[in-house]
Write a protein that holds these residues in place. Structure first.
Motif, mmCIF file in Angstrom:
data_model
loop_
_atom_site.group_PDB
_atom_site.id
_atom_site.type_symbol
_atom_site.label_atom_id
_atom_site.label_comp_id
_atom_site.label_asym_id
_atom_site.label_seq_id
_atom_site.Cartn_x
_atom_site.Cartn_y
_atom_site.Cartn_z
ATOM 1 N N ALA A 1 0.834 -1.202 0.000
ATOM 2 C CA ALA A 1 0.000 0.000 0.000
ATOM 3 C C ALA A 1 0.870 1.254 0.000
ATOM 4 O O ALA A 1 1.906 1.319 0.668
ATOM 5 C CB ALA A 1 -0.914 0.011 1.214
ATOM 6 N N ARG A 2 0.458 2.234 -0.748
ATOM 7 C CA ARG A 2 1.180 3.496 -0.805
ATOM 8 C C ARG A 2 0.845 4.361 0.408
ATOM 9 O O ARG A 2 -0.196 4.188 1.033
ATOM 10 C CB ARG A 2 0.841 4.254 -2.095
ATOM 11 C CG ARG A 2 1.516 3.672 -3.330
ATOM 12 C CD ARG A 2 1.049 4.327 -4.601
ATOM 13 N NE ARG A 2 1.951 4.023 -5.707
ATOM 14 C CZ ARG A 2 1.711 4.312 -6.981
ATOM 15 N NH1 ARG A 2 0.574 4.906 -7.313
ATOM 16 N NH2 ARG A 2 2.586 4.016 -7.910
ATOM 17 N N VAL A 3 1.732 5.309 0.697
ATOM 18 C CA VAL A 3 1.483 6.277 1.760
ATOM 19 C C VAL A 3 1.014 7.584 1.135
ATOM 20 O O VAL A 3 1.345 7.897 -0.010
ATOM 21 C CB VAL A 3 2.742 6.519 2.614
ATOM 22 C CG1 VAL A 3 3.146 5.247 3.343
ATOM 23 C CG2 VAL A 3 3.904 7.051 1.768
ATOM 24 N N ALA B 1 0.294 10.279 -3.477
ATOM 25 C CA ALA B 1 0.385 8.900 -3.003
ATOM 26 C C ALA B 1 1.672 8.320 -3.566
ATOM 27 O O ALA B 1 1.895 8.356 -4.788
ATOM 28 C CB ALA B 1 -0.818 8.079 -3.452
ATOM 29 N N PHE B 2 2.547 7.820 -2.693
ATOM 30 C CA PHE B 2 3.861 7.348 -3.103
ATOM 31 C C PHE B 2 4.130 5.940 -2.594
ATOM 32 O O PHE B 2 3.665 5.545 -1.519
ATOM 33 C CB PHE B 2 4.972 8.255 -2.536
ATOM 34 C CG PHE B 2 4.958 9.665 -3.038
ATOM 35 C CD1 PHE B 2 4.989 9.947 -4.395
ATOM 36 C CD2 PHE B 2 4.954 10.732 -2.141
ATOM 37 C CE1 PHE B 2 4.986 11.258 -4.851
ATOM 38 C CE2 PHE B 2 4.962 12.028 -2.580
ATOM 39 C CZ PHE B 2 4.989 12.299 -3.943
ATOM 40 N N ASP B 3 4.958 5.216 -3.358
ATOM 41 C CA ASP B 3 5.551 3.996 -2.837
ATOM 42 C C ASP B 3 6.571 4.390 -1.770
ATOM 43 O O ASP B 3 7.329 5.354 -1.954
ATOM 44 C CB ASP B 3 6.250 3.213 -3.948
ATOM 45 C CG ASP B 3 5.282 2.693 -4.999
ATOM 46 O OD1 ASP B 3 4.141 2.356 -4.635
ATOM 47 O OD2 ASP B 3 5.678 2.625 -6.183
ATOM 48 N N VAL B 4 6.613 3.640 -0.686
ATOM 49 C CA VAL B 4 7.553 3.960 0.388
ATOM 50 C C VAL B 4 8.989 3.936 -0.121
ATOM 51 O O VAL B 4 9.799 4.802 0.218
ATOM 52 C CB VAL B 4 7.375 2.969 1.557
ATOM 53 C CG1 VAL B 4 8.440 3.200 2.625
ATOM 54 C CG2 VAL B 4 5.990 3.105 2.168
ATOM 55 N N SER B 5 9.321 2.964 -0.960
ATOM 56 C CA SER B 5 10.684 2.852 -1.484
ATOM 57 C C SER B 5 11.059 4.064 -2.330
ATOM 58 O O SER B 5 12.217 4.509 -2.326
ATOM 59 C CB SER B 5 10.832 1.572 -2.304
ATOM 60 O OG SER B 5 9.912 1.555 -3.387
ATOM 61 N N PHE B 6 10.081 4.631 -3.043
ATOM 62 C CA PHE B 6 10.346 5.808 -3.880
ATOM 63 C C PHE B 6 10.662 7.018 -3.009
ATOM 64 O O PHE B 6 11.577 7.789 -3.309
ATOM 65 C CB PHE B 6 9.137 6.089 -4.771
ATOM 66 C CG PHE B 6 9.290 7.279 -5.673
ATOM 67 C CD1 PHE B 6 10.190 7.264 -6.723
ATOM 68 C CD2 PHE B 6 8.527 8.430 -5.472
ATOM 69 C CE1 PHE B 6 10.329 8.361 -7.571
ATOM 70 C CE2 PHE B 6 8.664 9.518 -6.299
ATOM 71 C CZ PHE B 6 9.560 9.487 -7.354
ATOM 72 N N ARG C 1 -6.359 -0.176 2.814
ATOM 73 C CA ARG C 1 -6.469 -1.079 3.967
ATOM 74 C C ARG C 1 -7.889 -1.630 4.067
ATOM 75 O O ARG C 1 -8.854 -1.002 3.627
ATOM 76 C CB ARG C 1 -6.091 -0.356 5.263
ATOM 77 C CG ARG C 1 -6.822 0.955 5.508
ATOM 78 C CD ARG C 1 -6.302 1.625 6.777
ATOM 79 N NE ARG C 1 -4.897 1.980 6.668
ATOM 80 C CZ ARG C 1 -4.026 1.927 7.681
ATOM 81 N NH1 ARG C 1 -4.425 1.523 8.862
ATOM 82 N NH2 ARG C 1 -2.777 2.288 7.508
ATOM 83 N N ARG C 2 -7.971 -2.803 4.631
ATOM 84 C CA ARG C 2 -9.262 -3.467 4.831
ATOM 85 C C ARG C 2 -9.486 -3.682 6.326
ATOM 86 O O ARG C 2 -8.576 -4.117 7.025
ATOM 87 C CB ARG C 2 -9.299 -4.820 4.120
ATOM 88 C CG ARG C 2 -9.261 -4.756 2.608
ATOM 89 C CD ARG C 2 -9.276 -6.165 2.039
ATOM 90 N NE ARG C 2 -9.141 -6.184 0.601
ATOM 91 C CZ ARG C 2 -10.155 -6.163 -0.252
ATOM 92 N NH1 ARG C 2 -11.389 -6.113 0.228
ATOM 93 N NH2 ARG C 2 -9.965 -6.195 -1.555
ATOM 94 N N PRO C 3 -10.688 -3.405 6.814
ATOM 95 C CA PRO C 3 -10.962 -3.640 8.238
ATOM 96 C C PRO C 3 -11.302 -5.090 8.507
ATOM 97 O O PRO C 3 -11.784 -5.808 7.623
ATOM 98 C CB PRO C 3 -12.168 -2.734 8.502
ATOM 99 C CG PRO C 3 -12.899 -2.733 7.191
ATOM 100 C CD PRO C 3 -11.840 -2.807 6.119
ATOM 101 N N GLU C 4 -11.047 -5.518 9.724
ATOM 102 C CA GLU C 4 -11.490 -6.849 10.140
ATOM 103 C C GLU C 4 -13.012 -6.894 10.241
ATOM 104 O O GLU C 4 -13.641 -7.875 9.870
ATOM 105 C CB GLU C 4 -10.865 -7.198 11.496
ATOM 106 C CG GLU C 4 -9.364 -7.364 11.475
ATOM 107 C CD GLU C 4 -8.920 -8.592 10.700
ATOM 108 O OE1 GLU C 4 -9.691 -9.562 10.651
ATOM 109 O OE2 GLU C 4 -7.814 -8.564 10.148
#
Length: 363
Positions: A154-156, A201-206, A245-248
């Motif tokens: 997931a992107r941040v 919205a970015f990839d964490v690695s980027f 993200r998905r909730p339980e």
């Protein structure tokens, strides 16, 4: 003290839910850890669906200062396509959030600011070191406000506001600008006072490879050939947790999750706000029945109602986000839309379709 409903989170989802429950005659406490007005970058674009839902609820006046949106300009690999996207508005969250909270207060809800709230056992909500009773609790406290877990990869999110005097004239009012690159995308739009709202919205690695959120945004803008606002890198960027993200669970014993707390995917052109207000409107009649007499069947009813109001729309955004993750697919899509802009109409129509007004909504 016991309330009919305690709403945790006074953003658009929480404020609308509090207002709708108060309109049904319930005693409502609206709680947020922030003080308003608060600076917040994400969510300043409302598409036609969000606007339509607010108008059906009698809340159209809160958008009076908004900048009407006409189109979205998508940039990829130094090419750009312009897609008509009428019916939306751009409005800063400082203005929008306060306006919706005031409407909730007019309906009879009580606001408590600067208080951290946490659901306790069924029928109890902790407010700092104290607690109150609640016949139902609405959890509208954002991405980390429930048990929703981020999906792998997931992107941040990231955002900042550029002062009006520093915003390049290239970024004209009424257009959403979306610059896409291999590591993420950057959206830019003018709000009511001329400031330029920048959300990404970015990839964490980027982000790590570029040395931070500001440099990552500058790199994406540069890759499509759009001007980088002076001082963009040095501005006080704010990041978010992982977006998708998905909730339980969407609900439990005497509580319901709405808005971002009910699950989230990378949004597109104001969809996040559409989900927020649609879920708030949809939960109100179900929660109101829970106030009168709780039944476990209300949990299943909310799960089904949430799928109808939000789930199907999020599926569309999942498809769009997958395209945006592939530079080759994004570039191809931009080329096709440049030549055949009418191909965007089904998606635009879906984005602008208002959520159905829930049965039993007060006039």
């Amino acid at each position: 003290m016991t309330y009919d409903a305690v709403v945790i989170g006074a953003g658009p989802a929480g404020a609308v839910a509090a207002r709708e429950l108060a309109r049904r005659g319930g005693s409502v406490l609206l709680v947020d850890k922030a003080h308003f007005p608060r600076p917040k970058v994400c969510g300043c674009c409302l598409n036609g669906s969000a606007v339509g839902t607010l108008r059906r609820l009698g809340l159209g006046d809160v958008l009076g200062r908004g900048v009407p949106l006409r189109n979205v300009r998508i940039g990829a690999d130094r090419r750009a396509a312009v897609v008509n996207l009428p019916g939306g508005v751009a409005l800063s969250r400082e203005v929008l959030d306060v306006a919706l909270i005031r409407e909730a207060e007019r309906a009879g809800a009580r606001l408590s600011e600067g208080v951290t709230a946490k659901p306790g056992a069924a029928g109890e909500v902790y407010l700092g070191a104290e607690s109150v009773g609640a016949k139902v609790t609405i959890v509208a406290s954002g991405l980390t406000g429930s048990d929703a877990r981020p999906e792998p990869g997931a992107r941040v999110g990231a955002g900042v506001v550029v002062p009006a005097e520093a915003a390049p004239a290239f970024f004209t009012p009424g257009t959403i600008f979306m610059a896409t690159g291999s590591g993420g995308y950057v959206g830019l739009v003018r709000v009511e006072d001329g400031r330029l709202d920048v959300a990404a919205a970015f990839d964490v690695s980027f982000v790590k490879s570029q040395g931070g959120l500001g440099p990552a945004a500058a790199a994406v803008l540069g890759s499509v050939g759009w001007p980088v606002p002076p001082g963009l890198v040095e501005l006080p960027w704010k990041g978010t947790p992982a977006l998708t993200r998905r909730p339980e669970r969407l609900a439990g014993e005497r509580w319901f999750a709405i808005g971002d707390a009910a699950g989230y995917v990378e949004p597109f052109t104001g969809e996040g706000m559409a989900w927020a207000v649609a879920s708030a409107a949809a939960v109100a009649p179900i929660a109101a029945r829970g106030v009168q007499q709780w039944s476990p069947s209300l949990v299943r009813e909310w799960e089904a109602a949430h799928r109808r109001a939000v789930g199907r729309r999020q599926h569309t955004c999942r498809i769009v986000s997958r395209v945006l993750r592939s530079p080759a697919l994004t570039t191809a899509a931009v080329r096709v839309l440049r030549a055949f802009p009418f191909l965007s109409r089904p998606v635009v129509s879906g984005l602008n379709r208002p959520a159905p007004c829930p049965h039993g909504t007060p006039a």
